[in-house]
Design an enzyme around this catalytic site. Structure first.
Site, PDB file in Angstrom:
ATOM      1  N   GLU A  40      -1.608  13.699   8.327  1.00  0.00           N
ATOM      2  CA  GLU A  40      -1.573  12.312   8.814  1.00  0.00           C
ATOM      3  C   GLU A  40      -1.675  12.254  10.332  1.00  0.00           C
ATOM      4  O   GLU A  40      -1.335  11.242  10.948  1.00  0.00           O
ATOM      5  CB  GLU A  40      -0.302  11.612   8.332  1.00  0.00           C
ATOM      6  CG  GLU A  40      -0.259  11.472   6.822  1.00  0.00           C
ATOM      7  CD  GLU A  40       0.862  10.574   6.329  1.00  0.00           C
ATOM      8  OE1 GLU A  40       1.703  10.152   7.144  1.00  0.00           O
ATOM      9  OE2 GLU A  40       0.893  10.303   5.122  1.00  0.00           O
ATOM     10  N   GLU A  74      13.740   7.789   3.925  1.00  0.00           N
ATOM     11  CA  GLU A  74      12.946   7.540   2.711  1.00  0.00           C
ATOM     12  C   GLU A  74      13.144   8.686   1.724  1.00  0.00           C
ATOM     13  O   GLU A  74      13.179   9.851   2.131  1.00  0.00           O
ATOM     14  CB  GLU A  74      11.471   7.437   3.145  1.00  0.00           C
ATOM     15  CG  GLU A  74      10.470   7.196   2.025  1.00  0.00           C
ATOM     16  CD  GLU A  74       9.052   7.038   2.616  1.00  0.00           C
ATOM     17  OE1 GLU A  74       8.907   6.552   3.753  1.00  0.00           O
ATOM     18  OE2 GLU A  74       8.095   7.426   1.926  1.00  0.00           O
ATOM     19  N   LYS A  88       2.818   1.112  -1.702  1.00  0.00           N
ATOM     20  CA  LYS A  88       1.519   1.783  -1.618  1.00  0.00           C
ATOM     21  C   LYS A  88       0.622   1.181  -2.696  1.00  0.00           C
ATOM     22  O   LYS A  88       0.933   1.301  -3.890  1.00  0.00           O
ATOM     23  CB  LYS A  88       1.680   3.283  -1.876  1.00  0.00           C
ATOM     24  CG  LYS A  88       2.414   4.056  -0.772  1.00  0.00           C
ATOM     25  CD  LYS A  88       2.746   5.460  -1.277  1.00  0.00           C
ATOM     26  CE  LYS A  88       3.134   6.405  -0.149  1.00  0.00           C
ATOM     27  NZ  LYS A  88       3.732   7.660  -0.713  1.00  0.00           N
TER      28      LYS A  88
END
Ligand code: PGA
Ligand code: ZN
Length: 422
Positions: free
Chosen positions: A204, A285, A336
């Site tokens: 990422e 998370e 998502k």
């Protein structure tokens, strides 16, 4: 009305095949949409259809593409793209499975997003306004949660925890937030370079320093904030994505391979409590695994003063979010689109979370395309937070740059107020 639905195989940011759909309307309007793909995927996600076999290392999507060109195109011929829910339902019903395994969620989502884009163009409404209309929300600028250091499945398991992210909590606008993030990213890279640590990019666009312990990574984050001239905990804070489902080992424990240790659920909670006590962490998370429903309440009790986000846990499935709400688990949902498989289903997940006071984080995947849809989605549905990876690589910047364009409309800035606990 929909005149032609077409699809093709294109490549994502990992050089793996993904699906692009193209819709042509009666009036000559043509739009495209492409879909992302995760690496640390949850078991409850809608299913990506892959070809298997030799070509493209088995990852080809020609079956998903054929499903769009054939069955889905026939199903939607002449269909009104303004009826998003009707269109999504028709696809879901024709698929016939609970997880879109027959058509493939990569096929259904590409069509669903192309459809909303077509409806926006057809009605002359900007995409984020059209999405706001569908969701019944007032658009606002989201707070970015941005990957600085990567481990887990995004960086060859160089570190056990997957993401160390910055949230510029003190920023007074989106563009100021972006400035601060870039400063932190540059500072982190220069600290690594000075210490002779690799500055190679992870999936990422984050750095992958490969520290053996999470504490070293957390310390580097704070050092980077300071070097960027930002006060830790006041202007810039840390978010973690532990991605615990990818650490879970056969005996229900969590294996930190780099550290050469295994933690039970209780130890995991204690570990994260210690991190939160020693570092300016505001969000965690997937602090426990997707199947660990039994221990999530304890995690939530211990750390519920922070934002606790369910990613693999909720998998953008309204029924799993509802279960989380009922059992007092977590206080935020990662959203998502491809975990759900349709836009309408995703909007339902967002509304379900929000109705219970859960925060939402609109998120990309580790495999992305140059499609900037997520920026419009985060703004349109007033997602309040957005997580699309580091400020490197065009598949990420497509989203950040689109947000800069949308900011020119003078939309309200979410700031840190969108972070749970609200
Ligand atoms: P993924 O990672 O896209 O590889 O699933 C993102 C995340 O875990 O948040
Ligand atoms: Zn995650």
């Amino acid at each position: 009305r929909l005149r032609r639905l077409h699809a093709r195989q294109i490549l994502d940011s990992r050089g793996r095949p993904t699906v692009e759909a193209e819709i042509s309307l009666d009036n000559g309007i043509q739009v495209r949409a492409s879909v992302p793909s995760g690496a640390s995927t949850g078991k409850a996600e809608a299913v990506e259809l892959r070809d298997g076999g030799e070509a493209w290392g088995g990852l080809g999507v020609s079956r998903a593409v054929s499903n769009i060109r054939g069955e889905i195109a026939a199903l939607l011929e002449g269909c009104d793209v303004l009826d998003q829910v009707g269109l999504d339902n028709r696809i879901r019903e024709a698929d016939g499975t609970h997880n879109l395994a027959r058509f493939g969620a990569n096929a259904t989502l590409a069509v669903s997003i192309a459809a909303v884009r077509a409806s926006a163009v057809a009605t002359g409404i900007p995409l984020h306004r059209r999405l706001a209309e569908l969701c019944g929300t007032t658009p606002s600028m989201p707070m970015p949660m941005v990957n600085i250091l990567s481990g887990g499945l995004h960086a060859g398991r160089g570190m056990d925890v997957q993401d160390f992210l910055v949230i510029p909590i003190g920023a007074s606008s989106y563009s100021e937030a972006l400035d601060w993030i870039c400063r932190v990213r540059t500072a982190a890279a220069s600290i690594c370079a000075k210490r002779g640590i690799s500055t190679l990019l992870a999936d990422e666009g984050g750095l992958s320093p490969g520290f053996a312990t999470s504490e070293e990574a957390l310390s580097l984050m704070v050092e980077a904030f300071e070097q960027a001239g930002l006060e830790p905990g006041v202007q810039a804070a840390i978010a973690l994505d532990v991605a615990s489902s990818s650490l879970a080992s056969a005996n229900g424990a969590y294996a930190f391979a780099r550290q050469g240790r295994s933690f039970g659920a209780r130890e995991m909670i204690e570990l994260q409590r210690q991190w939160a006590a020693s570092f300016p962490i505001v969000s965690i998370e997937d602090g426990l695994g997707e199947d660990d429903w039994a221990n999530w309440p304890a995690l939530t009790r211990a750390l519920g003063h922070l934002q606790l986000v369910g990613d693999d846990l909720f998998a953008t499935q309204p029924d799993r979010i509802r279960r989380g709400i009922d059992e007092n688990i977590a206080n935020a949902a990662l959203i998502k689109v491809n975990q759900n498989g349709t836009l309408s289903g995703t909007l339902e997940a967002i509304t379900t979370a929000r109705a219970a006071g859960y925060a939402t984080v609109i998120s990309a995947r580790s495999g992305e395309t140059e499609d900037d849809f997520l920026a419009d989605l985060a703004v349109g549905v007033a997602g309040r937070q957005i997580k699309v990876g580091s400020v490197r690589n065009s598949e990420r910047l497509a989203k950040y740059n689109q947000l800069l364009r949308l900011e020119e409309e003078g939309l309200a800035w979410s700031g840190r107020t969108g972070l749970a606990p609200l």
